[in-house]
Enzyme design. Structure first.
Site, mmCIF file in Angstrom:
data_model
loop_
_atom_site.group_PDB
_atom_site.id
_atom_site.type_symbol
_atom_site.label_atom_id
_atom_site.label_comp_id
_atom_site.label_asym_id
_atom_site.label_seq_id
_atom_site.Cartn_x
_atom_site.Cartn_y
_atom_site.Cartn_z
ATOM 1 N N GLY A 10 -46.689 1.905 -33.471
ATOM 2 C CA GLY A 10 -46.483 0.458 -33.600
ATOM 3 C C GLY A 10 -47.786 -0.270 -33.290
ATOM 4 N N HIS A 11 -48.409 0.088 -32.145
ATOM 5 C CA HIS A 11 -49.694 -0.531 -31.797
ATOM 6 C C HIS A 11 -50.736 -0.224 -32.870
ATOM 7 C CE1 HIS A 11 -47.984 0.139 -27.622
ATOM 8 N NE2 HIS A 11 -48.248 -1.153 -27.596
ATOM 9 N N HIS A 48 -48.584 3.657 -29.261
ATOM 10 C CA HIS A 48 -47.811 4.424 -30.243
ATOM 11 C C HIS A 48 -48.130 3.879 -31.630
ATOM 12 C CE1 HIS A 48 -45.273 0.909 -30.240
ATOM 13 N NE2 HIS A 48 -45.003 1.063 -28.950
ATOM 14 N N MET A 74 -50.434 -3.331 -23.640
ATOM 15 C CA MET A 74 -50.308 -2.860 -22.255
ATOM 16 C C MET A 74 -50.481 -1.334 -22.225
ATOM 17 S SD MET A 74 -47.663 -5.370 -20.361
ATOM 18 C CE MET A 74 -46.179 -4.556 -20.828
ATOM 19 N N LYS A 127 -41.286 -6.543 -33.309
ATOM 20 C CA LYS A 127 -40.182 -6.080 -32.452
ATOM 21 C C LYS A 127 -39.962 -7.093 -31.331
ATOM 22 C CE LYS A 127 -40.414 -2.591 -29.484
ATOM 23 N NZ LYS A 127 -39.920 -3.187 -28.218
ATOM 24 N N ASP A 128 -41.080 -7.605 -30.807
ATOM 25 C CA ASP A 128 -40.998 -8.660 -29.789
ATOM 26 C C ASP A 128 -41.033 -10.006 -30.508
ATOM 27 O OD1 ASP A 128 -41.172 -6.955 -27.372
ATOM 28 O OD2 ASP A 128 -43.056 -6.387 -28.288
ATOM 29 N N GLY A 142 -46.583 -7.323 -32.702
ATOM 30 C CA GLY A 142 -45.480 -6.651 -33.396
ATOM 31 C C GLY A 142 -44.242 -7.530 -33.440
ATOM 32 N N GLN A 172 -41.521 -13.151 -28.454
ATOM 33 C CA GLN A 172 -42.901 -13.253 -27.957
ATOM 34 C C GLN A 172 -43.830 -13.769 -29.061
ATOM 35 O OE1 GLN A 172 -45.184 -10.414 -25.252
ATOM 36 N NE2 GLN A 172 -45.765 -9.588 -27.237
HETATM 37 O O1 PAF Z 1 -46.458 -7.130 -26.079
HETATM 38 C C1 PAF Z 1 -47.157 -6.716 -25.122
HETATM 39 O O2 PAF Z 1 -47.540 -5.547 -25.030
HETATM 40 C C2 PAF Z 1 -47.527 -7.692 -24.006
HETATM 41 O O3 PAF Z 1 -46.505 -8.609 -23.795
HETATM 42 C C3 PAF Z 1 -48.852 -8.415 -24.253
HETATM 43 C C4 PAF Z 1 -48.806 -9.269 -25.504
HETATM 44 C C5 PAF Z 1 -49.973 -7.389 -24.390
HETATM 45 C C6 PAF Z 1 -49.169 -9.315 -23.074
HETATM 46 O O4 PAF Z 1 -49.272 -8.596 -21.885
#
Ligand code: PAF
Length: 279
Positions: free
Chosen positions: A35-36, A33, A29, A148-149, A146, A152
């Site tokens: 992490g990404h 940082h 999104m 961290k989530d 990641g 998810q």
């Molecule tokens: O983790 C995220 O940044 C969001 O939940 C994702 C996976 C890009 C979906 O919008």
């Protein structure tokens, strides 16, 4: 780096790739940082082409959440991704993604009403739906998320299994600041003294892990109470603190190497999450 804004253009480009080429995908999104960037680095190492998407997905935010003030430093994100030699950046618009009368959603009866899902109604429904849509558009071999989530990641893996998607999900370890604070786009909301408080989250989780490993404390209640006691001294409102099995997310009665401590809480108005695996 090719910047693509339309679904059709991306689908056409993807089709033109030799089928032997490995495609890695990092959905984000934005407000990137380290992490990404650890996801991007992994994808670059394991694939021939790396595609990153930036889309602040409104359907995964509730009405009372921070959608309108979510950071959107797009120019800076583009600069960073160029410097990482990402091959394709996909930045679709809302109208391109959600057509009028959009009405089919992905959710799990079993796993979306616990942990973050209990407090962020519809969050995972929105997140899973956009991830599946992006998977269908990008058609990657590998996708990177990641840890961290963790919930998810767990749900995306489950979606891939349950819906027979031919994509490998690669969970990537949490990247932390020197202080231990897990990197998050939302950390930019924190003032300096709040960041200091936020760093206590990881320290308290780490100390519970040491209690489990070195002192053989296996009682979830004792470990959770020790964390609460440490966090009691700072300005933090705990939303949940739970120890669950990392393989099926069930609550554990006795901790073992597969257990994971999940934290969510507020520092001021900023919601932060973190977790630590006990193995
Ligand atoms: O983790 C995220 O940044 C969001 O939940 C994702 C996976 C890009 C979906 O919008």
């Amino acid at each position: 780096m090719k910047i693509i804004k339309s679904i059709k253009e991306l689908v056409d480009l993807r089709k033109s790739f030799n089928s032997k080429k490995k495609i890695g995908f990092v959905p984000t999104m934005g407000a990137l940082h380290q992490g990404h960037l650890s996801l991007v680095s992994k994808s670059k190492k394991q694939n021939d082409v790396t595609i990153v998407s930036i889309f602040v997905n409104p359907t995964q935010f509730s009405k009372n959440e921070d959608l309108s003030k979510y950071p959107k430093p797009i120019e800076n994100d583009i600069k960073i991704l160029k410097s990482f030699q990402v091959d394709i950046l996909f930045i679709p618009s809302y109208n391109n993604i959600y057509k009028k009368d959009f009405s089919i959603w992905i959710f799990s009866d079993k796993y979306t009403n616990i942990l973050c899902g209990k407090y962020r109604k519809n969050h995972f429904k929105g997140a899973l739906t956009i991830v599946l849509k992006l998977f269908n558009i990008v058609n990657p071999n590998n996708a990177y998320f990641g840890k961290k989530d963790f919930q998810q990641c767990f749900l995306i893996k489950k979606m891939v299994t349950d819906l027979n998607l031919n994509i490998k999900i690669n969970p990537v370890p949490i990247v932390r600041e020197k202080s231990g604070l897990a990197l998050s786009s939302r950390n930019s909301y924190l003032k300096i003294e709040q960041k200091e408080d936020a760093s206590q989250i990881y320290k308290s989780l780490r100390s519970a892990k040491d209690d489990f490993k070195k002192n053989r404390i296996e009682s979830p209640t004792l470990l959770i109470n020790s964390i609460k006691k440490k966090l009691n001294n700072i300005n933090i409102k705990i939303q949940y603190l739970e120890i669950r099995d990392s393989h099926n997310l069930s609550i554990v009665k006795k901790c073992n190497n597969k257990s994971i401590i999940f934290f969510a809480g507020f520092i001021g108005k900023t919601r932060l999450i973190d977790n630590i695996q006990l193995n």
